[in-house]
Design a protein around this motif. Structure first.
Motif, PDB file in Angstrom:
ATOM      1  N   ARG A 158      27.154  37.329 -89.440  1.00  0.00           N
ATOM      2  CA  ARG A 158      26.508  36.293 -90.030  1.00  0.00           C
ATOM      3  C   ARG A 158      25.187  36.046 -89.496  1.00  0.00           C
ATOM      4  NH1 ARG A 158      29.273  33.045 -93.500  1.00  0.00           N
ATOM      5  NH2 ARG A 158      31.575  33.100 -93.300  1.00  0.00           N
ATOM      6  N   GLY A 159      24.938  36.205 -88.008  1.00  0.00           N
ATOM      7  CA  GLY A 159      23.881  36.267 -87.364  1.00  0.00           C
ATOM      8  C   GLY A 159      22.980  37.302 -87.782  1.00  0.00           C
ATOM      9  N   LEU A 160      23.291  38.557 -88.111  1.00  0.00           N
ATOM     10  CA  LEU A 160      22.529  39.644 -88.712  1.00  0.00           C
ATOM     11  C   LEU A 160      22.072  39.454 -90.017  1.00  0.00           C
ATOM     12  CD1 LEU A 160      24.618  42.650 -87.409  1.00  0.00           C
ATOM     13  CD2 LEU A 160      22.278  42.242 -86.492  1.00  0.00           C
ATOM     14  N   LYS A 198      16.126  38.735 -95.741  1.00  0.00           N
ATOM     15  CA  LYS A 198      15.400  38.053 -96.969  1.00  0.00           C
ATOM     16  C   LYS A 198      16.337  37.582 -98.048  1.00  0.00           C
ATOM     17  CE  LYS A 198      10.861  39.870 -95.745  1.00  0.00           C
ATOM     18  NZ  LYS A 198       9.778  40.475 -96.290  1.00  0.00           N
ATOM     19  N   THR A 199      17.306  38.656 -98.325  1.00  0.00           N
ATOM     20  CA  THR A 199      18.230  38.521 -99.488  1.00  0.00           C
ATOM     21  C   THR A 199      19.453  37.607 -99.078  1.00  0.00           C
ATOM     22  OG1 THR A 199      19.599  39.702-101.048  1.00  0.00           O
ATOM     23  CG2 THR A 199      19.276  40.545 -98.978  1.00  0.00           C
ATOM     24  N   LYS A 200      19.723  36.742 -99.866  1.00  0.00           N
ATOM     25  CA  LYS A 200      21.322  36.020 -99.850  1.00  0.00           C
ATOM     26  C   LYS A 200      22.467  37.023-100.179  1.00  0.00           C
ATOM     27  CE  LYS A 200      19.252  31.476-100.592  1.00  0.00           C
ATOM     28  NZ  LYS A 200      19.166  30.327-101.539  1.00  0.00           N
ATOM     29  N   LEU A 201      22.199  38.059-100.591  1.00  0.00           N
ATOM     30  CA  LEU A 201      23.346  38.851-101.167  1.00  0.00           C
ATOM     31  C   LEU A 201      24.540  39.227-100.074  1.00  0.00           C
ATOM     32  CD1 LEU A 201      24.698  40.303-103.472  1.00  0.00           C
ATOM     33  CD2 LEU A 201      23.273  42.228-102.997  1.00  0.00           C
ATOM     34  N   ASP A 203      24.592  37.556 -97.153  1.00  0.00           N
ATOM     35  CA  ASP A 203      25.346  36.293 -96.773  1.00  0.00           C
ATOM     36  C   ASP A 203      26.338  36.240 -97.502  1.00  0.00           C
ATOM     37  OD1 ASP A 203      23.376  35.291 -94.590  1.00  0.00           O
ATOM     38  OD2 ASP A 203      22.265  36.236 -96.096  1.00  0.00           O
ATOM     39  N   LEU A 204      26.379  36.134 -98.965  1.00  0.00           N
ATOM     40  CA  LEU A 204      27.306  35.803 -99.979  1.00  0.00           C
ATOM     41  C   LEU A 204      28.459  36.639 -99.703  1.00  0.00           C
ATOM     42  CD1 LEU A 204      26.372  34.783-103.472  1.00  0.00           C
ATOM     43  CD2 LEU A 204      28.257  36.523-103.156  1.00  0.00           C
ATOM     44  N   ILE A 205      28.256  38.061 -99.686  1.00  0.00           N
ATOM     45  CA  ILE A 205      29.651  39.001 -99.772  1.00  0.00           C
ATOM     46  C   ILE A 205      30.244  38.793 -98.260  1.00  0.00           C
ATOM     47  CG2 ILE A 205      30.108  41.589 -99.289  1.00  0.00           C
ATOM     48  CD1 ILE A 205      27.635  42.119-101.328  1.00  0.00           C
ATOM     49  N   ILE A 206      29.193  38.671 -97.116  1.00  0.00           N
ATOM     50  CA  ILE A 206      30.279  38.589 -95.835  1.00  0.00           C
ATOM     51  C   ILE A 206      30.801  37.311 -96.275  1.00  0.00           C
ATOM     52  CG2 ILE A 206      29.876  37.505 -93.606  1.00  0.00           C
ATOM     53  CD1 ILE A 206      29.546  40.730 -93.945  1.00  0.00           C
ATOM     54  N   ASP A 207      30.616  36.034 -96.790  1.00  0.00           N
ATOM     55  CA  ASP A 207      31.167  34.903 -96.788  1.00  0.00           C
ATOM     56  C   ASP A 207      32.513  34.901 -97.648  1.00  0.00           C
ATOM     57  OD1 ASP A 207      31.553  31.768 -96.405  1.00  0.00           O
ATOM     58  OD2 ASP A 207      31.158  31.787 -98.639  1.00  0.00           O
ATOM     59  N   GLU A 211      25.605  32.461-108.102  1.00  0.00           N
ATOM     60  CA  GLU A 211      24.208  32.620-107.394  1.00  0.00           C
ATOM     61  C   GLU A 211      23.176  32.971-108.194  1.00  0.00           C
ATOM     62  OE1 GLU A 211      21.518  32.001-103.957  1.00  0.00           O
ATOM     63  OE2 GLU A 211      23.696  31.479-104.123  1.00  0.00           O
ATOM     64  N   TYR A 212      23.094  34.052-109.017  1.00  0.00           N
ATOM     65  CA  TYR A 212      22.316  34.755-109.836  1.00  0.00           C
ATOM     66  C   TYR A 212      22.121  34.250-111.618  1.00  0.00           C
ATOM     67  CZ  TYR A 212      21.703  37.326-105.426  1.00  0.00           C
ATOM     68  OH  TYR A 212      21.532  37.795-104.274  1.00  0.00           O
ATOM     69  N   LEU A 213      23.277  34.481-111.976  1.00  0.00           N
ATOM     70  CA  LEU A 213      23.424  34.176-113.463  1.00  0.00           C
ATOM     71  C   LEU A 213      23.055  32.939-113.714  1.00  0.00           C
ATOM     72  CD1 LEU A 213      25.866  36.484-114.851  1.00  0.00           C
ATOM     73  CD2 LEU A 213      23.386  36.789-114.930  1.00  0.00           C
TER      74      LEU A 213
END
Length: 353
Positions: A43-45, A50-53, A55-59, A117-119
């Motif tokens: 999560r720190g990395l 810049k992208t949230k993608l 973070d979303l996948i890790i979560d 998040e996107y659609l």
């Protein structure tokens, strides 16, 4: 000590039971370490990108990954032990099914989060309201499809004859369809709403005397918030049987006002009243004055009846505008001394000699 470890319980020595329990505990500890690595290091990395993608996948991968480690540890620990064939097959099949469900859960979480998040923001930014209606249904459809596919794959890996199971469901499908006629009817009604588009989310509609704003359109039912604030859930099949008035889509709202003047109104005041009615909408920016019509309609029982038609531009506060017009008419008539009629009777008394 060796004698204690060599004692047999349920077909396995205490020594082998201890090793299996140790393996399971080691995998649980590994799962906790993985949870810490995902929660802190990864999560720190991803937070620095810049992208949230990522973070979303890790979560969304975090919890299924922890569950996969625990299931793997359980299967490895179990395989070191000896059990009857029926018990072994049952545990293996159950573990494979749980693994398939866990993988399905992970994909459902990821895809659902990506759509959220996107659609969804894209649909909210667009002017077309159709995508606002389709995206929630698309999300539900994808979730259901993934779960069905995941369970079928899991049952197949668990040793079930999926083909025979589906065939059996097909034979019983007729009875289910007969019992679910209304549900099928409502689903087809929902499909017709999306194809014909008689209304969309946010439209004000009137059906069977109910007046409200459409809040949600599903495959089976539609939710309408009435003007008094109450929420009505209406089966979609009902819309194919009843006429629907879409107030939002009307080009203009036509308003008709009927006024009654006293019979002793002079010709000059009658003409003045019609002049006031014809000009009352000229200065209002939300009324199409080119269509305003005022005329002497009829002779009533106790009044001279006048009628006024005017047209309010779409998507306006109709009640507020009608109130403003009515107030302007009242003020203008009082200023000119024009009297409104009210129910009266004249009684003639004849004396009989």
């Amino acid at each position: 000590m060796n004698e204690f470890l060599d004692k047999v319980y349920y077909g396995n020595t205490i020594y082998h039971w201890g090793i299996s329990v140790g393996i399971l505990l080691a995998f649980i500890l590994l799962a906790k370490i993985a949870y810490w690595i995902i929660g802190k290091a990864l999560r720190g990395l991803t937070s620095r990108t810049k992208t949230k993608l990522d973070d979303l996948i890790i979560d969304k991968v975090e919890q299924p990954a922890i569950m996969a480690i625990i299931l793997s540890g359980f299967l490895i620990a179990f395989n070191r032990l000896v059990f009857p064939e029926n018990t072994t097959n049952f545990i293996h099949n159950s573990t494979y099914l749980a693994g398939a469900i866990n993988i399905t859960w992970m994909f459902v979480r990821i895809i659902d989060a990506l759509m959220e998040e996107y659609l969804t923001p894209y649909a909210q930014r667009s002017d077309n309201k159709l995508d606002d209606q389709l995206i929630p249904i698309l999300r539900r459809g994808i979730r259901v499809s993934l779960w069905i596919l995941g369970i079928i794959v899991g049952l197949n890996n668990a040793g079930f004859d999926v083909a025979a199971l589906i065939a059996g469901l097909g034979i019983g499908g007729l009875a289910v369809a007969l019992a679910a006629q209304d549900t099928v009817k409502n689903i087809f009604g929902g499909m017709m709403i999306f194809m014909d588009k008689p209304f969309r989310i946010g439209d004000r509609v009137v059906i069977d005397g109910m007046d409200g704003v459409v809040e949600d359109i599903g495959l089976r039912s539609t939710r309408i918030r009435q003007l008094d604030g109450r929420l009505i859930t209406m089966p979609n099949g009902h819309f194919s049987e009843s006429p629907v008035l879409n107030v939002t889509k009307e080009p203009q709202r036509r308003v008709n006002i009927k006024l009654g003047l006293v019979y002793n109104t002079s010709d000059e005041k009658l003409e003045k009243a019609l002049e006031i009615l014809r000009g009352i909408t000229k200065d209002h920016p939300l009324i199409d004055d080119s269509k305003t019509v005022a005329f002497f309609e009829s002779f009533g029982e106790f009044s001279l009846n006048l009628s006024l038609f005017y047209f309010i531009e779409p998507e306006q506060d109709n009640m507020k505008i009608q109130g403003e017009i009515n107030q302007s008419i009242l003020t203008a008539f009082r200023k000119e001394g024009i009297e409104f009629a009210y129910p009266t009777q004249v009684v003639f008394k004849k004396e009989i000699n």
